[in-house]
Write a protein that holds these residues in place. Structure first.
Motif, PDB file in Angstrom:
ATOM      1  N   GLY A 422      10.899  17.824 -27.731  1.00 56.29           N
ATOM      2  CA  GLY A 422      11.661  17.585 -28.948  1.00 56.29           C
ATOM      3  C   GLY A 422      11.569  16.167 -29.459  1.00 56.29           C
ATOM      4  O   GLY A 422      11.977  15.884 -30.595  1.00 56.29           O
ATOM      5  N   SER A 423      11.024  15.254 -28.651  1.00 55.67           N
ATOM      6  CA  SER A 423      10.862  13.874 -29.113  1.00 55.67           C
ATOM      7  C   SER A 423       9.753  13.798 -30.159  1.00 55.67           C
ATOM      8  O   SER A 423       8.764  14.528 -30.097  1.00 55.67           O
ATOM      9  CB  SER A 423      10.522  12.954 -27.935  1.00 55.67           C
ATOM     10  OG  SER A 423      11.628  12.807 -27.071  1.00 55.67           O
ATOM     11  N   LYS A 424       9.929  12.914 -31.106  1.00 57.16           N
ATOM     12  CA  LYS A 424       8.934  12.726 -32.162  1.00 57.16           C
ATOM     13  C   LYS A 424       7.983  11.609 -31.747  1.00 57.16           C
ATOM     14  O   LYS A 424       8.423  10.523 -31.379  1.00 57.16           O
ATOM     15  CB  LYS A 424       9.603  12.380 -33.495  1.00 57.16           C
ATOM     16  CG  LYS A 424       8.628  12.208 -34.647  1.00 57.16           C
ATOM     17  CD  LYS A 424       9.356  12.002 -35.962  1.00 57.16           C
ATOM     18  CE  LYS A 424       8.383  11.744 -37.112  1.00 57.16           C
ATOM     19  NZ  LYS A 424       7.408  12.835 -37.268  1.00 57.16           N
ATOM     20  N   ALA A 425       6.692  11.878 -31.819  1.00 54.44           N
ATOM     21  CA  ALA A 425       5.692  10.924 -31.361  1.00 54.44           C
ATOM     22  C   ALA A 425       5.119  10.121 -32.520  1.00 54.44           C
ATOM     23  O   ALA A 425       4.959  10.623 -33.645  1.00 54.44           O
ATOM     24  CB  ALA A 425       4.573  11.649 -30.628  1.00 54.44           C
ATOM     25  N   HIS A 426       4.793   8.864 -32.229  1.00 55.71           N
ATOM     26  CA  HIS A 426       4.171   7.944 -33.175  1.00 55.71           C
ATOM     27  C   HIS A 426       3.088   7.192 -32.421  1.00 55.71           C
ATOM     28  O   HIS A 426       3.228   6.918 -31.233  1.00 55.71           O
ATOM     29  CB  HIS A 426       5.181   6.938 -33.729  1.00 55.71           C
ATOM     30  CG  HIS A 426       6.471   7.535 -34.190  1.00 55.71           C
ATOM     31  ND1 HIS A 426       6.736   7.811 -35.525  1.00 55.71           N
ATOM     32  CD2 HIS A 426       7.569   7.930 -33.498  1.00 55.71           C
ATOM     33  CE1 HIS A 426       7.949   8.335 -35.619  1.00 55.71           C
ATOM     34  NE2 HIS A 426       8.470   8.414 -34.400  1.00 55.71           N
ATOM     35  N   GLY A 427       2.000   6.836 -33.115  1.00 53.34           N
ATOM     36  CA  GLY A 427       1.021   6.012 -32.431  1.00 53.34           C
ATOM     37  C   GLY A 427      -0.353   6.067 -33.036  1.00 53.34           C
ATOM     38  O   GLY A 427      -0.696   6.968 -33.807  1.00 53.34           O
TER      39      GLY A 427
END
Length: 476
Positions: A422-427
């Protein structure tokens, strides 16, 4: 796993299988054989002469400093022994300005005793009357306490220690004598324009090989709680660190434990609840172990922001983070970055953590990391490689950031049995390699390259998930 036992506590060391992994694990930690510290016999016992009620000294006692008698006892004590501060005849408090520890000598604070820091900045001043003031218009990228001495200092001494079940209270929220503000209010007032301000710290060790903190409780530090520089061998074992003690109070820039330019460090079985980074590894740290600790309010398990001389060979094993802003945090930028490599994070439980993973070359002084490159200019390049994150569970979805600076400086991370569903990923400019345990973070909307383990699809958690039942317990 096997255990190296002390007298009641133990340091846990795991054996990791796989090509190259055992070698990495063996090197990514304190190289000493660690056992629980032992309180030495007392060379002298000093009775408390002051009474604190509801954690407050009487106004008439503010000038009754114990500095000289404590320092005289430390100076006279033989190595291998302790100066003991003891409650006596209903009195429970000592009041002191700066103290210098001596080689091989322990400052022992008994249960029921609090050593209070003087509220007079003149007691800490290093010259020029700067301590306790803001120098308006004098900017600096990282605010520092130059101009003030620390309350307790271990300088160019070996095997000094602070131990006991008592308390050291920096009184960071109390109004400074001669000023209309507290240490913390001064820090907050300086923040909008990034003005230089001059604050004391609670404990500072510099070139203090073998320095030990054992079982001591630290409250309400004026600035950072514990700073260690240029030291080979530092141990914090069973330390209880809480700032502020009155919840809701603003305690800016009160880092917990900050090592720099040091090697062979262990922080074990400790409890850290504070107003900034719980642990902040500054530049030049190698071979550090963070074992079986609990973090509460604070900014998490951090490296940076200064990493220009490099950080390497870190083991974090057995960590519970409860309401920290970040979990695993590596922060720097091109004005202060460098090589950070060979790091292992494992057996970690998190809940209510905004950024469970934040690996960023974009640091701009914020509490949680931004996701976009601020386009700073500089030649101190953050470069993050050889990072292993395994057996980690975050029970509350947050934001995950895994980023490198550019194609030539890609961040390299291995995720193995990592559950942050459920965590939103960025990168971007990052490569994530999947271990056999997999992970359930959806990286599909990012520019992160994923290299799955053989026979395992990307973004699949194969388990079993690390168990966090019973890990979240009240601050002690």
């Amino acid at each position: 796993m096997f255990w190296q036992s002390g007298s009641g506590f133990a340091v846990r060391v795991a054996i990791v299988s796989g090509v190259g992994m055992a070698t990495l694990f063996a090197s990514a930690q304190d190289t000493r054989t660690m056992t629980e510290p032992v309180i030495p016999p007392s060379c002298s016992t000093l009775p408390a002469q002051l009474l604190a009620t509801n954690n407050r000294l009487d106004a008439g006692d503010e000038g009754k400093l114990d500095t000289k008698r404590i320092q005289a006892a430390l100076d006279a004590c033989k190595p291998g022994m302790a100066v003991e501060l003891r409650p006596m005849s209903g009195n429970n408090a000592f009041l002191s300005g700066p103290l210098d520890l001596r080689a091989g000598v322990t400052l022992l604070i008994d249960e029921g005793v609090t050593l209070y820091a003087s509220r007079d900045p003149k007691d800490y001043d290093l010259g020029g009357g700067l301590c306790g003031t803001i120098l308006t218009g004098a900017k600096q990228p990282e605010l520092s306490p130059q101009g003030c001495r620390s309350l307790i200092r271990a300088e160019n001494v070996k095997n000094a220690a602070v131990m006991g079940d008592g308390v050291i209270d920096g009184r960071g929220s109390s109004q400074l004598i001669g000023h209309g503000y507290s240490w913390w209010q001064m820090a907050r007032k300086a923040e909008p324009d990034n003005d230089r301000y001059y604050s004391s710290r609670l404990i500072a060790a510099n070139h203090a090989d073998g320095f030990v903190l054992y079982r001591i409780t630290l409250h309400n530090a004026q600035n950072f709680h514990v700073v260690v520089n240029g030291t080979d061998g530092f141990t914090a074992w069973g330390v209880h660190l809480q700032t502020p003690t009155v919840k809701g109070t603003d305690a800016r820039n009160t880092d917990g434990i900050d090592p720099a330019s040091s090697t062979n460090i262990t922080v074990a079985h400790s409890w850290i609840d504070n107003g900034d980074d719980n642990i902040a590894i500054k530049t030049g740290v190698t071979h550090m172990s963070v074992l079986d600790n609990h973090f509460y309010d604070g900014h998490g398990m951090s490296i940076g922001s200064e990493t220009d001389t490099g950080d390497s060979f870190l083991l974090v094993d057995g960590l519970t983070e409860d309401h920290t802003t970040s979990g695993i945090r590596i922060k720097s930028n091109v004005t202060r970055g460098g090589s950070v490599h060979d790091l292992i994070y494992q057996n970690i439980c998190m809940r209510d953590v905004k950024n469970p993973i934040a690996i960023s070359p974009y640091y701009m002084g914020q509490t949680v990391e931004g996701f976009d490159d601020p386009k700073y200019t500089g030649d101190k390049i953050p470069d993050y490689t050889g990072i292993i994150i395994r057996s980690v569970v975050d029970s509350t979805p947050g934001d995950v950031l895994i980023a490198g600076l550019d194609e030539a400086h890609r961040t390299e991370v291995r995720l193995d049995n990592v559950s942050m569903k459920g965590s939103k990923a960025h990168g971007r400019f990052a490569t994530v390699t999947t271990g056999q345990g997999g992970f359930d973070i959806d990286l599909s909307g990012t520019e992160i390259t994923v290299v799955p383990a053989k026979g395992l699809a990307a973004g699949v958690l194969t388990g079993p998930v690390y168990r966090c039942e019973g890990k979240f317990v009240p601050m002690q």
